[in-house]
Design a protein around this motif. Structure first.
Motif, mmCIF file in Angstrom:
data_model
loop_
_atom_site.group_PDB
_atom_site.id
_atom_site.type_symbol
_atom_site.label_atom_id
_atom_site.label_comp_id
_atom_site.label_asym_id
_atom_site.label_seq_id
_atom_site.Cartn_x
_atom_site.Cartn_y
_atom_site.Cartn_z
ATOM 1 N N LYS A 1 41.557 53.565 49.151
ATOM 2 C CA LYS A 1 40.381 53.941 49.935
ATOM 3 C C LYS A 1 39.256 54.454 49.041
ATOM 4 O O LYS A 1 38.082 54.221 49.320
ATOM 5 C CB LYS A 1 40.735 54.906 51.062
ATOM 6 N N ASP A 2 39.605 55.092 47.933
ATOM 7 C CA ASP A 2 38.569 55.542 47.000
ATOM 8 C C ASP A 2 37.911 54.358 46.292
ATOM 9 O O ASP A 2 36.689 54.332 46.097
ATOM 10 C CB ASP A 2 39.163 56.472 45.937
ATOM 11 N N LEU A 3 38.738 53.376 45.903
ATOM 12 C CA LEU A 3 38.177 52.198 45.226
ATOM 13 C C LEU A 3 37.208 51.483 46.165
ATOM 14 O O LEU A 3 36.112 51.089 45.768
ATOM 15 C CB LEU A 3 39.305 51.251 44.796
ATOM 16 N N ILE A 4 37.609 51.340 47.432
ATOM 17 C CA ILE A 4 36.741 50.638 48.379
ATOM 18 C C ILE A 4 35.478 51.446 48.651
ATOM 19 O O ILE A 4 34.384 50.884 48.744
ATOM 20 C CB ILE A 4 37.501 50.277 49.675
ATOM 21 N N SER A 5 35.604 52.765 48.726
ATOM 22 C CA SER A 5 34.369 53.493 49.013
ATOM 23 C C SER A 5 33.440 53.488 47.798
ATOM 24 O O SER A 5 32.232 53.495 47.939
ATOM 25 C CB SER A 5 34.609 54.891 49.592
ATOM 26 N N ALA A 6 34.004 53.365 46.588
ATOM 27 C CA ALA A 6 33.146 53.308 45.401
ATOM 28 C C ALA A 6 32.547 51.918 45.172
ATOM 29 O O ALA A 6 31.419 51.798 44.702
ATOM 30 C CB ALA A 6 33.931 53.737 44.169
ATOM 31 N N TYR A 7 33.291 50.861 45.468
ATOM 32 C CA TYR A 7 32.829 49.514 45.085
ATOM 33 C C TYR A 7 32.671 48.547 46.257
ATOM 34 O O TYR A 7 32.378 47.385 46.038
ATOM 35 C CB TYR A 7 33.791 48.901 44.067
ATOM 36 N N ASP A 8 32.933 48.990 47.474
ATOM 37 C CA ASP A 8 32.833 48.129 48.660
ATOM 38 C C ASP A 8 34.062 47.240 48.847
ATOM 39 O O ASP A 8 34.858 47.066 47.949
ATOM 40 C CB ASP A 8 31.599 47.210 48.614
ATOM 41 N N SER A 9 34.103 46.646 50.013
ATOM 42 C CA SER A 9 35.189 45.748 50.395
ATOM 43 C C SER A 9 34.559 44.396 50.690
ATOM 44 O O SER A 9 33.468 44.363 51.270
ATOM 45 C CB SER A 9 35.872 46.305 51.645
ATOM 46 N N PRO A 10 35.180 43.294 50.282
ATOM 47 C CA PRO A 10 36.392 43.203 49.483
ATOM 48 C C PRO A 10 36.148 43.552 48.023
ATOM 49 O O PRO A 10 35.003 43.690 47.603
ATOM 50 C CB PRO A 10 36.795 41.735 49.636
ATOM 51 N N LEU A 11 37.244 43.676 47.279
ATOM 52 C CA LEU A 11 37.151 44.077 45.883
ATOM 53 C C LEU A 11 38.351 43.517 45.114
ATOM 54 O O LEU A 11 39.482 43.659 45.550
ATOM 55 C CB LEU A 11 37.159 45.612 45.797
ATOM 56 N N PHE A 12 38.056 42.855 43.996
ATOM 57 C CA PHE A 12 39.143 42.430 43.106
ATOM 58 C C PHE A 12 39.436 43.560 42.131
ATOM 59 O O PHE A 12 38.511 44.175 41.589
ATOM 60 C CB PHE A 12 38.747 41.199 42.293
ATOM 61 N N VAL A 13 40.709 43.823 41.902
ATOM 62 C CA VAL A 13 41.092 44.861 40.947
ATOM 63 C C VAL A 13 42.120 44.272 39.977
ATOM 64 O O VAL A 13 43.053 43.584 40.391
ATOM 65 C CB VAL A 13 41.714 46.083 41.670
ATOM 66 N N LEU A 14 41.907 44.509 38.696
ATOM 67 C CA LEU A 14 42.869 44.076 37.679
ATOM 68 C C LEU A 14 43.435 45.305 36.992
ATOM 69 O O LEU A 14 42.694 46.240 36.700
ATOM 70 C CB LEU A 14 42.173 43.207 36.639
ATOM 71 N N SER A 15 44.730 45.295 36.739
ATOM 72 C CA SER A 15 45.362 46.410 36.051
ATOM 73 C C SER A 15 45.581 46.035 34.586
ATOM 74 O O SER A 15 46.373 45.146 34.271
ATOM 75 C CB SER A 15 46.699 46.731 36.723
ATOM 76 N N GLU A 16 44.862 46.707 33.702
ATOM 77 C CA GLU A 16 45.026 46.432 32.268
ATOM 78 C C GLU A 16 46.454 46.755 31.827
ATOM 79 O O GLU A 16 47.030 46.078 30.982
ATOM 80 C CB GLU A 16 44.008 47.265 31.463
ATOM 81 N N LYS A 17 47.009 47.792 32.470
ATOM 82 C CA LYS A 17 48.365 48.198 32.140
ATOM 83 C C LYS A 17 49.357 47.060 32.420
ATOM 84 O O LYS A 17 50.217 46.753 31.593
ATOM 85 C CB LYS A 17 48.700 49.432 32.993
ATOM 86 N N ILE A 18 49.205 46.439 33.592
ATOM 87 C CA ILE A 18 50.143 45.360 33.940
ATOM 88 C C ILE A 18 49.900 44.138 33.043
ATOM 89 O O ILE A 18 50.836 43.465 32.628
ATOM 90 C CB ILE A 18 50.047 44.995 35.444
ATOM 91 N N ILE A 19 48.625 43.859 32.732
ATOM 92 C CA ILE A 19 48.345 42.717 31.839
ATOM 93 C C ILE A 19 49.091 42.909 30.518
ATOM 94 O O ILE A 19 49.814 42.028 30.055
ATOM 95 C CB ILE A 19 46.828 42.582 31.545
ATOM 96 N N ARG A 20 48.919 44.095 29.940
ATOM 97 C CA ARG A 20 49.530 44.330 28.624
ATOM 98 C C ARG A 20 51.055 44.326 28.704
ATOM 99 O O ARG A 20 51.728 43.758 27.853
ATOM 100 C CB ARG A 20 49.042 45.661 28.028
ATOM 101 N N LYS A 21 51.582 44.962 29.743
ATOM 102 C CA LYS A 21 53.035 45.053 29.874
ATOM 103 C C LYS A 21 53.635 43.649 30.031
ATOM 104 O O LYS A 21 54.635 43.317 29.408
ATOM 105 C CB LYS A 21 53.362 45.941 31.090
#
Ligand SMILES: Cc1ncc(COP(=O)(O)O)c(C=O)c1O
Lengths: 448, 82
Positions: A40-60
Motif C-alpha cells: 500500500k505504501d508503494l502504490i501510494s508513492a508511485y500509483d497503481s498499477p506499478l511494476f516492482v523489481l527486487s534487486e535482491k531476488i535478481i542477484r540471488k
C-alpha cells in the motif's frame, strides 16, 4: 465500543470433498510487502498499477544458477539476454554480477555499449544485423553469431573491407526430441547444413571461428533436451579438432530454461514442474564432459538464460476497479492491470493474490483488465476471494518479457521501481504521460 | 423476495437446501443477513442494523448487499415472487 470491521457478505457452494477443476483447494497467501516495502505504501508513492523489481531476488537467482553450473563444469559464463528485460538498471545488476550481454538488434547492441559492456563481451545474435551494425560489431571484436549464409558471406566481405577477422560462431538448430523444433534460426545440424557452414568458414580463412551456439526454444520443461543439444554441438567441436586442428573457445547453449510461472492449460503449477538449475546443469555439463572433445580443449560454457533468471524478481501491483456478475452468474473482478502491460498473460496462468488480509471464502472468478477490449483477460477462471473496489492485488513472477514487450495502448505505461538490496525503492523507468506520447506525434500544417 | 422455506441455516454459516441437496457456506455477515431475509425483512430494515454494527457506509453496504442477494438468487435460495 468501536464498530466491527466490515467484510462483504458471501455465500459459496460446497462440493463435498470433490476436487474442483482447480484441483484440491490451494491456500492463497496474500503478498503484503516486497523486500520490506508495504504494497500500500508503494502504490501510494508511485500509483497503481506499478511494476516492482527486487534487486535482491535478481542477484540471488543469478548466484544460484551460477553455482549450479560452476560446481559441475570448469568454465562458465552467463550472457544476459537483453530482450528478456533491457532496462538499464536491470542489465547493470547482471553485468555487476559478471554477466556478458547477448543482444539481437542494433538497438540492444547500443544499450549494451551504453551499459559499459566491452565489445568482446557482447554476443550479437539474431537474423537482423544491418551491414552498419555488423561493421561496428567487427570493429569492437564482438562475438557475432551467424544466422544464415547471406550473413556469412557479408562477413567475409567485411573482413576484406576492414582488414580484420570477425570473431564468429554459428547458430545451430537441431532435433532434440522436443516440439516445436526451432528450425528457422541458424544452420541445421541433422541435415548437414551446420557442417557446410563450418567448412565454408574454415576454408575462407577470413573469419575467426570462436564458438558454436544453439538456442533450442523457450520454457523447455525437459532438461534432457539440453543433453542432446550439447552433445550435438560438442560433436561439431570434436569434428573441427579432428578435421582442421581447430579448437573452438566456447559453446553457447542459449536460453530456454523454464521459470516457475505456470503455462496456460497446464494441470500442475510451474513451481512443481519446472526443472531446477541443477537439472539443466547436469544435462549440459555431462554431455560436454563425456563428449569427444579433448579434455585440455574443453570450451567455455556460455548460457543466455533469460526468463528463469528474472521472472521471480518481477511483481506487478494493481487495484480492484469493480466487481460484477457475468450473465452466467460467475463473478468477475476488474483490475487496473491489462494485457497491454502484462503481455505474458497470453501464455501464463499468472498467480494473482490480494495485498491485504481477505476473507477465506473464495469463488470462481474471471479477472479482467481495464481495457475496453474483449481480449483483456488476465485470468479466465481463478479460485479467488471477494475483494472490494480499491483493494490491492499483486501478480508475481512477471519479471521476464513484460517490461520489453508491453505496449502503450489505451492507457499509459506505469512506473517501474527497483528495490535495492537495502530495501530502498528507486524509479528505474518513469511512467508515461500524455506529453510523452504527444512528443512523438506531428500534425501536418493543414490539420493544425 | 423470499427465502425458500425449507432451507436450513446453522449458526456457523452452513446452509443446506433439501430440495436440491446442495450445501453452502456463508461468512458471518452473510449468515446474519440471510437470517434477516428469512424473517422477511427488507433492505430498508436490514441496512440500519448493519450500519450500526459495522464500520461501513451506506453506499458500500448497498453495493455488496445486492451482489450477495444476486448470488442467493443464482443458487436458487431466494425467489422473487411475493
Ligand atoms: C538467442 C536467444 N538467447 C536467449 C534467449 C532467452 O531465452 P529464455 O528467456 O527462454 O531463457 C532467447 C529468447 O528467445 C534467444 O532467442
Amino acid at each position: 465500543m468501536g464498530k466491527l470491521v466490515f467484510e462483504r457478505p458471501i455465500i459459496k457452494k460446497l462440493s463435498s470433498g470433490m476436487p474442483s477443476k482447480f484441483g484440491m483447494k490451494t491456500k492463497i497467501d496474500p503478498i503484503t510487502e516486497i523486500d520490506g516495502n508495504l504494497i500500500k505504501d508503494l502504490i501510494s508513492a508511485y500509483d497503481s498499477p506499478l511494476f516492482v523489481l527486487s534487486e535482491k531476488i535478481i542477484r540471488k537467482t543469478y548466484q544460484d544458477a551460477k553455482r549450479s553450473f560452476s560446481t559441475r563444469y570448469p568454465k562458465v559464463q552467463f550472457a544476459w539476454s537483453y530482450k528478456t528485460n533491457y532496462l538499464d538498471a536491470v542489465c547493470r545488476v547482471y553485468h555487476q554480477e559478471g554477466s556478458w550481454a547477448e543482444v539481437v538488434s542494433g538497438f540492444e547492441y547500443e544499450k549494451a555499449v551504453n551499459n559499459g559492456v566491452s565489445g568482446d563481451h557482447i554476443i550479437f545474435n539474431g537474423p537482423d544485423k544491418s551491414r552498419e551494425n555488423l561493421k561496428k560489431a567487427v570493429l569492437n571484436s564482438s562475438l557475432i553469431h551467424i544466422d544464415h549464409f547471406d550473413e556469412l558471406y557479408q562477413l567475409i566481405e567485411l573482413a576484406d573491407e576492414l582488414d580484420k577477422a570477425p570473431k564468429v560462431a554459428i547458430r545451430v538448430n537441431m532435433d532434440t526430441g522436443i516440439y516445436p523444433q526451432w528450425d528457422r534460426f541458424g544452420f541445421n545440424y541433422d541435415n548437414g547444413e551446420a557442417w557446410d557452414a563450418l567448412n565454408r568458414i574454415m576454408l575462407s580463412k577470413k573469419l575467426d571461428l570462436v564458438g558454436l551456439h544453439t538456442h533450442i526454444g523457450t520454457y523447455i520443461l525437459t532438461a534432457s533436451a539440453y543433453n542432446k543439444a550439447a552433445s550435438k554441438l560438442a560433436d561439431l567441436a570434436a569434428g573441427l579438432e579432428r578435421k582442421y586442428g581447430h579448437v573452438v573457445k566456447y559453446i553457447d547453449m542459449g536460453g530456454g530454461f523454464a521459470s516457475k510461472s505456470t503455462l496456460k492449460g497446464a494441470y500442475l503449477s510451474g513451481t512443481d514442474t519446472a526443472p531446477s538449475f541443477d537439472d539443466y546443469a547436469d544435462a549440459i555439463s555431462s554431455a560436454l564432459i563425456n563428449s569427444g572433445i579433448k579434455p585440455e580443449n574443453l570450451p567455455l560454457l556460455i548460457l543466455e538464460t533469460g526468463r528463469a533468471l528474472i521472472d521471480d524478481a518481477g511483481f506487478i501491483l494493481g487495484t480492484v476497479l469493480a466487481n460484477k456478475r457475468l450473465a452466467d452468474g460467475r463473478r468477475s473482478t476488474i483490475i487496473d492491470v491489462g494485457v497491454n502491460i502484462l503481455f505474458t498473460s497470453f501464455w501464463y496462468e499468472h498467480n494473482i493474490v490480494p495485498a491485504q488480509a481477505f476473507s477465506d471464502h473464495t469463488e470462481e472468478t474471471a479477472i479482467y483488465g481495464p481495457l475496453c477490449m474483449n481480449i483483456d483477460v488476465i485470468r479466465e477462471a481463478i479460485d479467488f476471494p471477494a475483494l472490494k473496489t480499491g483493494d490491492h492485488i499483486v501478480i508475481n513472477r512477471v519479471g521476464a518479457y513484460n517490461m520489453t514487450q508491453w505496449m502503450q495502448f489505451i492507457t499509459l505505461r506505469p512506473d517501474i521501481v527497483m528495490i535495492d538490496t537495502d530495501g530502498k525503492p528507486f524509479v528505474i523507468r518513469k511512467k508515461e504521460s500524455i506529453e510523452t506520447i504527444l512528443s512523438q506525434e506531428e500534425v501536418p500544417p493543414h490539420l493544425q | 423476495m423470499k427465502v425458500k422455506k425449507n432451507i436450513a441455516i446453522s449458526e456457523s454459516g452452513f446452509v443446506f437446501d433439501p430440495s436440491s441437496g446442495e450445501s453452502y457456506s456463508l461468512n458471518p455477515i452473510g449468515t446474519e443477513i440471510l437470517e434477516y431475509l428469512k424473517k422477511n425483512m427488507s433492505f430498508e430494515e436490514i441496512s440500519p442494523l448493519i450500519l450500526e454494527k459495522y464500520d461501513v457506509d451506506q453506499i458500500t453496504f448497498e453495493r455488496y448487499y445486492f451482489d450477495f442477494v444476486n448470488s442467493l438468487q443464482q443458487f436458487n435460495l431466494i425467489s422473487n415472487e411475493q
